[in-house]
Scaffold this motif. Sequence first.
Motif, PDB file in Angstrom:
ATOM      1  N   SER A  71      -7.050   9.902 -36.173  1.00 45.21           N
ATOM      2  CA  SER A  71      -7.202   8.469 -36.462  1.00 45.21           C
ATOM      3  C   SER A  71      -7.790   8.150 -37.845  1.00 45.21           C
ATOM      4  CB  SER A  71      -7.969   7.751 -35.348  1.00 45.21           C
ATOM      5  OG  SER A  71      -9.199   8.357 -35.123  1.00 45.21           O
ATOM      6  N   PRO A  72      -8.776   8.907 -38.369  1.00 44.98           N
ATOM      7  CA  PRO A  72      -9.299   8.504 -39.679  1.00 44.98           C
ATOM      8  C   PRO A  72      -8.285   8.593 -40.808  1.00 44.98           C
ATOM      9  CG  PRO A  72     -10.269  10.591 -38.978  1.00 44.98           C
ATOM     10  CD  PRO A  72      -9.548  10.020 -37.791  1.00 44.98           C
ATOM     11  N   PHE A  74      -5.293   7.555 -40.983  1.00 47.08           N
ATOM     12  CA  PHE A  74      -4.413   6.401 -41.149  1.00 47.08           C
ATOM     13  C   PHE A  74      -5.053   5.291 -41.990  1.00 47.08           C
ATOM     14  CE2 PHE A  74      -1.940   8.639 -38.146  1.00 47.08           C
ATOM     15  CZ  PHE A  74      -0.647   8.187 -38.341  1.00 47.08           C
ATOM     16  N   ALA A  75      -6.369   5.306 -42.116  1.00 49.05           N
ATOM     17  CA  ALA A  75      -7.045   4.321 -42.963  1.00 49.05           C
ATOM     18  C   ALA A  75      -8.405   4.887 -43.316  1.00 49.05           C
ATOM     19  CB  ALA A  75      -7.185   2.995 -42.223  1.00 49.05           C
ATOM     20  N   THR A  77     -11.950   5.962 -44.477  1.00 46.18           N
ATOM     21  CA  THR A  77     -13.094   5.232 -45.033  1.00 46.18           C
ATOM     22  C   THR A  77     -13.527   5.842 -46.358  1.00 46.18           C
ATOM     23  OG1 THR A  77     -14.468   6.660 -43.665  1.00 46.18           O
ATOM     24  CG2 THR A  77     -14.026   4.460 -42.829  1.00 46.18           C
ATOM     25  N   ARG A  84      -6.763   1.853 -49.657  1.00 47.80           N
ATOM     26  CA  ARG A  84      -6.370   1.728 -48.245  1.00 47.80           C
ATOM     27  C   ARG A  84      -5.300   0.669 -48.045  1.00 47.80           C
ATOM     28  NH1 ARG A  84     -11.732   2.606 -47.055  1.00 47.80           N
ATOM     29  NH2 ARG A  84     -12.229   0.402 -47.065  1.00 47.80           N
ATOM     30  N   SER A  85      -5.368  -0.388 -48.890  1.00 50.60           N
ATOM     31  CA  SER A  85      -4.438  -1.508 -48.680  1.00 50.60           C
ATOM     32  C   SER A  85      -3.000  -1.142 -49.053  1.00 50.60           C
ATOM     33  CB  SER A  85      -4.894  -2.746 -49.459  1.00 50.60           C
ATOM     34  OG  SER A  85      -4.613  -2.594 -50.833  1.00 50.60           O
ATOM     35  N   GLN A 158       2.384   2.816 -31.932  1.00 54.04           N
ATOM     36  CA  GLN A 158       1.298   1.831 -31.962  1.00 54.04           C
ATOM     37  C   GLN A 158       1.415   0.866 -30.789  1.00 54.04           C
ATOM     38  OE1 GLN A 158       1.559   0.275 -36.002  1.00 54.04           O
ATOM     39  NE2 GLN A 158      -0.170   1.555 -36.608  1.00 54.04           N
ATOM     40  N   MET A 195       0.559  10.879 -33.063  1.00 49.41           N
ATOM     41  CA  MET A 195       0.289  10.268 -34.370  1.00 49.41           C
ATOM     42  C   MET A 195       0.140  11.366 -35.440  1.00 49.41           C
ATOM     43  SD  MET A 195      -0.168   6.769 -34.133  1.00 49.41           S
ATOM     44  CE  MET A 195      -1.540   6.045 -35.025  1.00 49.41           C
TER      45      MET A 195
ATOM     46  N   PHE B  74      -6.720  -5.011 -44.693  1.00 49.96           N
ATOM     47  CA  PHE B  74      -5.604  -4.155 -44.294  1.00 49.96           C
ATOM     48  C   PHE B  74      -6.069  -2.890 -43.587  1.00 49.96           C
ATOM     49  CE2 PHE B  74      -3.239  -7.086 -46.745  1.00 49.96           C
ATOM     50  CZ  PHE B  74      -1.965  -7.021 -46.234  1.00 49.96           C
ATOM     51  N   ALA B  75      -7.322  -2.519 -43.757  1.00 49.42           N
ATOM     52  CA  ALA B  75      -7.865  -1.344 -43.054  1.00 49.42           C
ATOM     53  C   ALA B  75      -9.376  -1.497 -43.026  1.00 49.42           C
ATOM     54  CB  ALA B  75      -7.460  -0.064 -43.782  1.00 49.42           C
ATOM     55  N   THR B  77     -13.233  -1.458 -42.717  1.00 50.80           N
ATOM     56  CA  THR B  77     -14.219  -0.421 -42.409  1.00 50.80           C
ATOM     57  C   THR B  77     -15.092  -0.842 -41.228  1.00 50.80           C
ATOM     58  OG1 THR B  77     -15.606  -1.437 -44.083  1.00 50.80           O
ATOM     59  CG2 THR B  77     -14.376   0.494 -44.744  1.00 50.80           C
ATOM     60  N   SER B  81     -12.228   4.054 -36.203  1.00 49.80           N
ATOM     61  CA  SER B  81     -11.041   4.773 -36.688  1.00 49.80           C
ATOM     62  C   SER B  81      -9.856   4.546 -35.751  1.00 49.80           C
ATOM     63  CB  SER B  81     -11.303   6.273 -36.757  1.00 49.80           C
ATOM     64  OG  SER B  81     -12.371   6.549 -37.602  1.00 49.80           O
ATOM     65  N   LEU B  82     -10.134   4.573 -34.446  1.00 50.60           N
ATOM     66  CA  LEU B  82      -9.067   4.367 -33.469  1.00 50.60           C
ATOM     67  C   LEU B  82      -8.395   3.008 -33.670  1.00 50.60           C
ATOM     68  CD1 LEU B  82      -7.542   5.167 -30.853  1.00 50.60           C
ATOM     69  CD2 LEU B  82      -9.384   4.081 -29.566  1.00 50.60           C
ATOM     70  N   ARG B  84      -8.386   1.159 -36.376  1.00 52.83           N
ATOM     71  CA  ARG B  84      -7.667   1.120 -37.660  1.00 52.83           C
ATOM     72  C   ARG B  84      -6.332   1.840 -37.577  1.00 52.83           C
ATOM     73  NH1 ARG B  84     -12.655   1.747 -40.050  1.00 52.83           N
ATOM     74  NH2 ARG B  84     -12.522   4.008 -40.048  1.00 52.83           N
ATOM     75  N   SER B  85      -6.274   2.908 -36.742  1.00 48.83           N
ATOM     76  CA  SER B  85      -5.047   3.709 -36.704  1.00 48.83           C
ATOM     77  C   SER B  85      -3.885   2.956 -36.040  1.00 48.83           C
ATOM     78  CB  SER B  85      -5.293   5.047 -36.007  1.00 48.83           C
ATOM     79  OG  SER B  85      -5.387   4.878 -34.609  1.00 48.83           O
ATOM     80  N   VAL B  86      -4.185   1.886 -35.305  1.00 51.45           N
ATOM     81  CA  VAL B  86      -3.079   1.149 -34.676  1.00 51.45           C
ATOM     82  C   VAL B  86      -2.873  -0.232 -35.302  1.00 51.45           C
ATOM     83  CG1 VAL B  86      -3.211   2.388 -32.492  1.00 51.45           C
ATOM     84  CG2 VAL B  86      -4.592   0.341 -32.792  1.00 51.45           C
ATOM     85  N   LEU B  87      -3.522  -0.477 -36.441  1.00 50.35           N
ATOM     86  CA  LEU B  87      -3.381  -1.785 -37.099  1.00 50.35           C
ATOM     87  C   LEU B  87      -2.004  -1.955 -37.725  1.00 50.35           C
ATOM     88  CD1 LEU B  87      -6.565  -2.635 -39.168  1.00 50.35           C
ATOM     89  CD2 LEU B  87      -5.792  -3.670 -37.050  1.00 50.35           C
ATOM     90  N   ARG B  93       0.229  -5.617 -33.565  1.00 54.51           N
ATOM     91  CA  ARG B  93       1.609  -6.055 -33.708  1.00 54.51           C
ATOM     92  C   ARG B  93       1.868  -7.216 -32.746  1.00 54.51           C
ATOM     93  NH1 ARG B  93       5.301  -2.764 -36.214  1.00 54.51           N
ATOM     94  NH2 ARG B  93       4.270  -0.966 -37.103  1.00 54.51           N
ATOM     95  N   MET B 236     -10.646  -0.952 -26.384  1.00 51.70           N
ATOM     96  CA  MET B 236     -10.255  -0.180 -27.572  1.00 51.70           C
ATOM     97  C   MET B 236     -11.469  -0.008 -28.481  1.00 51.70           C
ATOM     98  SD  MET B 236      -7.108   0.931 -27.789  1.00 51.70           S
ATOM     99  CE  MET B 236      -6.617   1.063 -29.520  1.00 51.70           C
TER     100      MET B 236
END
Lengths: 250, 250
Positions: A71-72, A74-75, A77, A84-85, A158, A195, B74-75, B77, B81-82, B84-87, B93, B236
């Motif tokens: 998970s970390p 994907f975005a 820190t 990140r954007s 997702q 993922m 967009f991500a 902080t 992490s979890l 953020r990984s599905v954003l 969605r 979540m």
Amino acid sequence: MSTSDQNKEVCFYQEWMTLQEQELSELNRAIALKANGCATDAELSQLIDKIMNNFQDYVQKRSLMASADVSPYFAPTWCTSLERSVLWIGGCRPSSYIRLIYALCGLQIESRFAEFLRGARIGNLGELSARQISMVDRLQGNTISEERKLSTRLASLQEDVLDHPLAAIALNSGSHCTDSCGTADEVLDKHGLAMAGILEEADQLRLNTLRELVRILTPPQAVDFIAAGKKLRLCMQDWGKKRDLDHGRN
Amino acid sequence: MSTSDQNKEVCFYQEWMTLQEQELSELNRAIALKANGCATDAELSQLIDKIMNNFQDYVQKRSLMASADVSPYFAPTWCTSLERSVLWIGGCRPSSYIRLIYALCGLQIESRFAEFLRGARIGNLGELSARQISMVDRLQGNTISEERKLSTRLASLQEDVLDHPLAAIALNSGSHCTDSCGTADEVLDKHGLAMAGILEEADQLRLNTLRELVRILTPPQAVDFIAAGKKLRLCMQDWGKKRDLDHGRN
């Protein structure tokens, strides 16, 4: 799980960015030698091979780390907000390498940039042959199509998170979801592995796209292109750090 | 720029998540009253309207804040992490709302879940009429198509970052890109405004999709659905916090 996962990830990233700076210095030295006629194509190719091998190592190590907890990635820190954007599945879009080639050719050709770019090191990319351009165009088409496939698969993954069994687990948990953590963990671990698979494929697409480009370009062109990419990457980090500071982010 | 942007963003998010917990409590109270025949459809509708208005307020305030600096949205902080990984573009969605409806119907219908779900509060969603299901299906199709359009526009915007003028600015800057910060800032501000526009449209699509769903569902069904969505959202967060702790992330 180890309590130092975050430290390991941050160190791994910092080492990678330091390597980027070192590689950029090496590339700049090679470009200077080349301008003086003191570097052969074989020497440039050797440098490119070394850089590509470093990239492959990075991808392999990252894939191993992500299989423990994806998970970390994907975005992360450890990047700035700006970086990140613009992330796509844990990195840059593979098609953006090709956009950079087009940009570099365009910059070279557009006369209004002539003065601005005096002395800039993109010389060799203004001289792509018609054959090279058509190969780059074809690669761009294929890359965008592969990107779309991965984006669609990521979208499904997702969405799956909001499907059962997680929906059922959430609905049947107590007010703070803590009683459902064990069961949710199992499902989320399985989801994480899927993922991590997507991340690995995205990395592979980045690697393959770059390899194809290096194959299409001559060694002097490839050195210029890779140097420009690394410069832009490092600038994004510096600009992002400044902007985060300006907005009081740490 | 203010040095407290990050604080403001974190507070704004924390207030929103606290509101989610409060709304879930209110929904649960309404569902209990409804089960005892003590809540009318008009009363349920009033609660739903209040919740939808809160969502609209949130979207409007967030859009204002993002117009000053969009990149953290967009991500963020401030999520785990979890999460953020599905954003997707700063939130869930929109199509996942509909996936949740399907999941809830499925859970209700699947007999193997009957025992597992004894006492679970999804009763009314097992009774969607054929007409409602076909309306939900049509909405799903439209929503996915709108999502794809926004994803494509985001992809173009992300690629633009590696195009000139930024490529030219990076190539002409010194070794640490600091001399190019001013010029880069102007370009990145303009790029940020376009990204903020996409975020606003994504929020609007989330809001509109939810509004459409509430219109298709009866008030008792809508209350069950919104409660399930909030429960899943809060779970979540809890699951993500636990997993971040397990991996030594703060």
